[in-house]
Design an enzyme around this catalytic site. Structure first.
Site, PDB file in Angstrom:
ATOM      1  N   ARG A 108      17.351   2.371  40.519  1.00  8.71           N
ATOM      2  CA  ARG A 108      18.432   1.465  40.759  1.00  8.71           C
ATOM      3  C   ARG A 108      18.640   1.485  42.236  1.00  8.71           C
ATOM      4  NH1 ARG A 108      23.537   4.354  41.497  1.00  8.71           N
ATOM      5  NH2 ARG A 108      23.128   6.643  40.911  1.00  8.71           N
ATOM      6  N   ALA A 166      15.189   8.842  46.887  1.00  7.38           N
ATOM      7  CA  ALA A 166      16.457   9.249  46.261  1.00  7.38           C
ATOM      8  C   ALA A 166      17.273   9.967  47.190  1.00  7.38           C
ATOM      9  CB  ALA A 166      16.044  10.472  45.144  1.00  7.38           C
ATOM     10  N   TYR A 170      25.075  14.490  55.781  1.00  6.05           N
ATOM     11  CA  TYR A 170      23.871  13.289  55.534  1.00  6.05           C
ATOM     12  C   TYR A 170      23.088  12.838  56.747  1.00  6.05           C
ATOM     13  CZ  TYR A 170      22.922   8.591  53.845  1.00  6.05           C
ATOM     14  OH  TYR A 170      22.226   7.429  53.418  1.00  6.05           O
ATOM     15  N   ILE A 230      23.591  -1.444  53.273  1.00  5.23           N
ATOM     16  CA  ILE A 230      22.993  -2.281  52.170  1.00  5.23           C
ATOM     17  C   ILE A 230      23.769  -2.364  50.873  1.00  5.23           C
ATOM     18  CG2 ILE A 230      20.740  -2.581  50.732  1.00  5.23           C
ATOM     19  CD1 ILE A 230      20.280  -2.673  53.911  1.00  5.23           C
TER      20      ILE A 230
HETATM   21  P1  NDP Z   1      22.039   4.737  44.789  1.00  4.36           P
HETATM   22  O1  NDP Z   1      22.909   5.526  44.737  1.00  4.36           O
HETATM   23  O2  NDP Z   1      22.050   3.265  44.364  1.00  4.36           O
HETATM   24  O3  NDP Z   1      20.670   5.237  44.146  1.00  4.36           O
HETATM   25  C1  NDP Z   1      20.269   6.698  44.237  1.00  4.36           C
HETATM   26  C2  NDP Z   1      18.978   6.735  43.304  1.00  4.36           C
HETATM   27  O4  NDP Z   1      18.552   8.166  43.721  1.00  4.36           O
HETATM   28  C3  NDP Z   1      19.241   6.850  41.847  1.00  4.36           C
HETATM   29  O5  NDP Z   1      18.178   6.367  41.157  1.00  4.36           O
HETATM   30  C4  NDP Z   1      19.493   8.365  41.445  1.00  4.36           C
HETATM   31  O6  NDP Z   1      19.323   8.728  40.118  1.00  4.36           O
HETATM   32  C5  NDP Z   1      18.500   8.924  42.408  1.00  4.36           C
HETATM   33  N1  NDP Z   1      18.802  10.238  42.852  1.00  4.36           N
HETATM   34  C6  NDP Z   1      19.921  10.678  43.433  1.00  4.36           C
HETATM   35  N2  NDP Z   1      20.135  12.166  43.511  1.00  4.36           N
HETATM   36  C7  NDP Z   1      18.721  12.403  42.808  1.00  4.36           C
HETATM   37  C8  NDP Z   1      18.351  13.925  42.793  1.00  4.36           C
HETATM   38  N3  NDP Z   1      18.913  14.967  43.229  1.00  4.36           N
HETATM   39  N4  NDP Z   1      17.062  13.890  42.027  1.00  4.36           N
HETATM   40  C9  NDP Z   1      16.545  12.583  41.415  1.00  4.36           C
HETATM   41  N5  NDP Z   1      16.871  11.302  41.724  1.00  4.36           N
HETATM   42  C10 NDP Z   1      18.303  11.392  42.377  1.00  4.36           C
HETATM   43  O7  NDP Z   1      21.360   4.733  46.221  1.00  4.36           O
HETATM   44  P2  NDP Z   1      20.989   3.683  47.352  1.00  4.36           P
HETATM   45  O8  NDP Z   1      19.955   2.749  46.547  1.00  4.36           O
HETATM   46  O9  NDP Z   1      22.100   3.069  47.946  1.00  4.36           O
HETATM   47  O10 NDP Z   1      20.410   4.621  48.368  1.00  4.36           O
HETATM   48  C11 NDP Z   1      18.822   4.889  48.547  1.00  4.36           C
HETATM   49  C12 NDP Z   1      18.409   5.644  49.764  1.00  4.36           C
HETATM   50  O11 NDP Z   1      18.524   4.632  50.663  1.00  4.36           O
HETATM   51  C13 NDP Z   1      19.107   6.874  49.962  1.00  4.36           C
HETATM   52  O12 NDP Z   1      18.145   7.930  50.265  1.00  4.36           O
HETATM   53  C14 NDP Z   1      20.127   6.444  50.848  1.00  4.36           C
HETATM   54  O13 NDP Z   1      20.537   7.628  51.449  1.00  4.36           O
HETATM   55  C15 NDP Z   1      19.400   5.581  51.602  1.00  4.36           C
HETATM   56  N6  NDP Z   1      20.242   4.631  52.359  1.00  4.36           N
HETATM   57  C16 NDP Z   1      21.162   3.806  51.932  1.00  4.36           C
HETATM   58  C17 NDP Z   1      22.030   2.881  52.536  1.00  4.36           C
HETATM   59  C18 NDP Z   1      23.004   1.821  51.674  1.00  4.36           C
HETATM   60  O14 NDP Z   1      23.688   1.223  52.471  1.00  4.36           O
HETATM   61  N7  NDP Z   1      22.717   1.913  50.314  1.00  4.36           N
HETATM   62  C19 NDP Z   1      21.981   2.834  53.981  1.00  4.36           C
HETATM   63  C20 NDP Z   1      20.975   3.800  54.542  1.00  4.36           C
HETATM   64  C21 NDP Z   1      20.277   4.399  53.739  1.00  4.36           C
HETATM   65  P3  NDP Z   1      20.070   8.317  39.010  1.00  4.36           P
HETATM   66  O15 NDP Z   1      20.226   6.454  38.827  1.00  4.36           O
HETATM   67  O16 NDP Z   1      19.973   9.213  37.790  1.00  4.36           O
HETATM   68  O17 NDP Z   1      21.698   8.740  39.533  1.00  4.36           O
END
Ligand code: NDP
Length: 236
Positions: free
Chosen positions: A12, A83, A143, A176
């Site tokens: 996701r 992740a 973070y 994002i």
């Molecule tokens: P989301 O919260 O939408 O999705 C996070 C994903 O990571 C999910 O698939 C979740 O699994 C998985 N996840 C979280 N913790 C774990 C864990 N301990 N083990 C395995 N899987 C894990 O996050 P985003 O798509 O927004 O973010 C993705 C990346 O981009 C992250 O690293 C974030 O820090 C980075 N980022 C995001 C930004 C934003 O604006 N959204 C900006 C800058 C960086 P599950 O579905 O099972 O919960």
């Protein structure tokens, strides 16, 4: 068969867009997730991409999960460490649990895939860092520390891997439109958008396209770099 690509958190958000974009380019994709079984099942149904459930904060679970992916699909040639979680609080109120959870989730994925990439003399390591690792952010000491750490990781891996045909690069997304950002209160989100010269949040697909490029043969001489995709919000 295309190259095998592992995308952590690939079911996701930004990871979902990355998984789909890599599949569209012909990669054999494995997407991991932590606990949201329903979303992972819907994602597999929609895309045909296999999902694997493990906690990336647990080294043994990561090593076992990676071995399972390789047994199913073949050697992992592209790894996207995507992740991520937030556990925000001003530093004086941040609990040891909030600190530990974020540090362990973000800095623990890559080690088990590295020896195979070295042996096969090819690899693409792509780490999804963040604008907040570049500039810091109020209430995100944990973070920002890990996301800045990601940049140190790719610069170091680039030097270690270059002779073995491995590149390691980071993408630093700005804000994002994923659940992570849509979960913040609307007023806060509006104030975030007001700070983005592009006047909008980024789309997950805009990050996915950076990853597809870094994974490609065309990007073979790009190593230890950071692509910032943030709508002109911050320049390094
Ligand atoms: P989301 O919260 O939408 O999705 C996070 C994903 O990571 C999910 O698939 C979740 O699994 C998985 N996840 C979280 N913790 C774990 C864990 N301990 N083990 C395995 N899987 C894990 O996050 P985003 O798509 O927004 O973010 C993705 C990346 O981009 C992250 O690293 C974030 O820090 C980075 N980022 C995001 C930004 C934003 O604006 N959204 C900006 C800058 C960086 P599950 O579905 O099972 O919960």
């Amino acid at each position: 068969m295309g190259r095998v690509a592992l995308v952590t958190g690939g079911s996701r958000g930004i990871g979902e867009a990355i998984s789909k974009a890599l599949k569209a380019e012909g990669y054999e994709v494995a997407a991991t997730y932590a606990g949201n079984d329903e979303k992972a099942a819907a994602f597999t149904k929609e895309t045909g991409i296999k999902t694997y459930k493990w906690n990336v904060a647990d080294y043994e679970a990561s090593a076992a999960g990676i071995a399972k992916v390789e047994a199913d699909l073949g050697p992992i040639e592209v790894v996207v460490a995507n992740a991520g979680i937030t556990r925000d609080a001003p530093f004086h109120r941040m609990t040891p649990e909030q600190w530990k959870e974020v540090i362990e989730t973000h800095l623990n994925t890559l080690h088990p895939v590295w020896p195979g990439m070295r042996e096969r003399k090819f690899g693409r390591v792509i780490v999804i860092s963040s604008i907040n690792g570049q500039k810091g952010q109020f209430a995100q000491v944990n973070y920002a520390a890990t996301k800045a750490g990601d940049l140190g990781i790719v610069k170091s891996l680039a030097q270690e891997g270059a002779r073995a045909g491995i590149t390691a690069n980071a993408v630093c997304p700005g804000y994002i439109a994923t659940e992570m950002v849509m979960a913040v209160p609307e007023k806060v989100r509006e104030s975030i958008i007001a700070q983005i010269p592009a006047g909008r949040l980024g789309e997950p697909e805009e990050i996915a396209r950076c990853v597809v490029f870094l994974a490609s043969d065309d990007a073979g001489f790009i190593n230890g770099s950071t692509i910032s995709a943030n709508g002109a919000q911050f320049f390094v």
